[in-house]
Scaffold this active site. Structure first.
Site, PDB file in Angstrom:
ATOM      1  N   ALA A  78     -11.039   9.110  59.166  1.00 21.52           N
ATOM      2  CA  ALA A  78     -11.974   9.630  58.160  1.00 21.52           C
ATOM      3  C   ALA A  78     -11.489   9.175  56.779  1.00 21.52           C
ATOM      4  CB  ALA A  78     -12.099  11.152  58.252  1.00 21.52           C
ATOM      5  N   LEU A  79     -11.238   7.885  56.677  1.00 24.41           N
ATOM      6  CA  LEU A  79     -10.575   7.324  55.494  1.00 24.41           C
ATOM      7  C   LEU A  79     -11.469   7.409  54.259  1.00 24.41           C
ATOM      8  CD1 LEU A  79      -8.957   4.119  57.087  1.00 24.41           C
ATOM      9  CD2 LEU A  79      -7.972   6.427  56.878  1.00 24.41           C
ATOM     10  N   GLY A 118      -8.583   7.977  48.709  1.00 28.59           N
ATOM     11  CA  GLY A 118      -7.183   8.420  48.681  1.00 28.59           C
ATOM     12  C   GLY A 118      -6.343   7.581  49.633  1.00 28.59           C
ATOM     13  N   HIS A 119      -6.848   7.371  50.850  1.00 25.91           N
ATOM     14  CA  HIS A 119      -6.124   6.533  51.815  1.00 25.91           C
ATOM     15  C   HIS A 119      -6.040   5.084  51.312  1.00 25.91           C
ATOM     16  CE1 HIS A 119      -7.802   9.730  54.563  1.00 25.91           C
ATOM     17  NE2 HIS A 119      -6.529   9.745  54.933  1.00 25.91           N
ATOM     18  N   GLU A 134       1.099  12.694  47.610  1.00 22.64           N
ATOM     19  CA  GLU A 134       1.589  13.974  47.062  1.00 22.64           C
ATOM     20  C   GLU A 134       0.578  15.106  47.243  1.00 22.64           C
ATOM     21  OE1 GLU A 134       2.999  13.693  43.072  1.00 22.64           O
ATOM     22  OE2 GLU A 134       4.862  12.749  43.725  1.00 22.64           O
ATOM     23  N   SER A 175     -10.136  14.594  49.910  1.00 24.20           N
ATOM     24  CA  SER A 175      -9.729  15.109  51.207  1.00 24.20           C
ATOM     25  C   SER A 175     -10.878  14.882  52.177  1.00 24.20           C
ATOM     26  CB  SER A 175      -9.440  16.611  51.096  1.00 24.20           C
ATOM     27  OG  SER A 175      -9.494  17.214  52.377  1.00 24.20           O
TER      28      SER A 175
END
Ligand code: PAF
Length: 256
Positions: free
Chosen positions: A22-23, A26-27, A137, A170
């Protein structure tokens, strides 16, 4: 980019980014950081059953393999690995116990979660044998616990990537209703303005759609409550909006 199903087809000594798919952007930022450190970038997509407390969450976890392949391809991944469950968890595999920090905060409301995370990360490291691995983080407690079991792999910390209104990216954000999505940046706003734990809680409590689980100032080395002389203070927040659990954190620099 090669798409592989067995760790035997992976280059060792690579930069590695483990994911559950579920990229999102952020990934992608983790992959780009990995690419700056190494020619070979391996990403894994494995929804780890050991880190889910209940079957329903595991089943509901989003699966977007086609979009994932595209994002990985466009962000510098050279080998995208979809491991089979038997390869990660063969009969008699060693499970790993996460350190004492695992009992606090996310661990307090998700029993066994971090044991599941460090067990899979250790298995993945043993199979991939990377020189380094990149972790965000955003999941700060996870990052700390992974650092404790990494030994032979250097862990690169990557900053949290946010939407333009501050909401930390997210895979869960898509489960928010329109109203919930509009309320969600309040966590970021509270983290960026509060100068004390009391103030943080006050700001958060003004958002009626948010149910706070915890909002604490901690010593980021020990995860104990921050003291006046704590060098590195981090604020941790977790809560629910529309039943969707959101977490975020920020290092607190002195704010006058
Ligand atoms: O952060 C995640 O996506 C997962 O916890 C990880 C590190 C891939 C382990 O399953």
């Amino acid at each position: 980019m090669k798409v592989v199903t067995s760790a035997t087809d992976l280059p060792s000594g690579c930069a590695f980014v483990p994911t559950m798919g579920a990229l999102h952007a952020g990934h992608a930022s983790l992959f780009k950081i990995a690419k700056n450190q190494s020619e070979n970038v391996v990403a894994s997509i494995f929804i780890n059953p050991l880190q889910f407390e209940n079957e329903e969450d595991l089943v509901k976890y989003p699966k977007t393999p086609d979009a994932d392949i595209e994002i990985a391809q466009n962000s510098g991944v050279t080998h995208l690995w979809f491991p089979r469950r038997e390869e990660i968890y063969p009969e008699g595999f060693n499970s790993v116990k996460a350190g004492p920090i695992s009992k606090l905060y996310e661990g307090a409301s998700r029993a066994g979660h971090f044991d599941g995370v460090v067990t899979v990360v250790r298995r993945l490291f043993d199979l991939v044998k990377p020189k380094l691995a990149v972790f965000g983080e955003k999941d700060f407690q996870q990052l700390k616990l992974v650092e404790e079991i990494a030994a032979d792999v250097s862990i690169v910390r990557a900053p949290t990537i946010r939407e333009s209104d501050g909401l930390a990216m997210s895979s869960r954000n898509i489960r928010l209703s329109t109203e919930g999505r509009a309320a969600a940046p309040s966590i970021y706003q509270a983290l960026s303005t509060a100068t004390s734990e009391t103030e943080l809680r006050e700001i958060l409590s003004a958002q009626p759609l948010l149910t706070v689980d915890y909002a604490d100032f901690i010593d980021e080395e020990t995860f104990l409550p921050a003291q006046p002389d704590t060098q590195k203070v981090r604020a941790l927040v977790a809560g629910w909006i529309n039943g969707v659990r959101l977490i975020d954190n920020m290092q607190m620099v002195k704010r006058a």
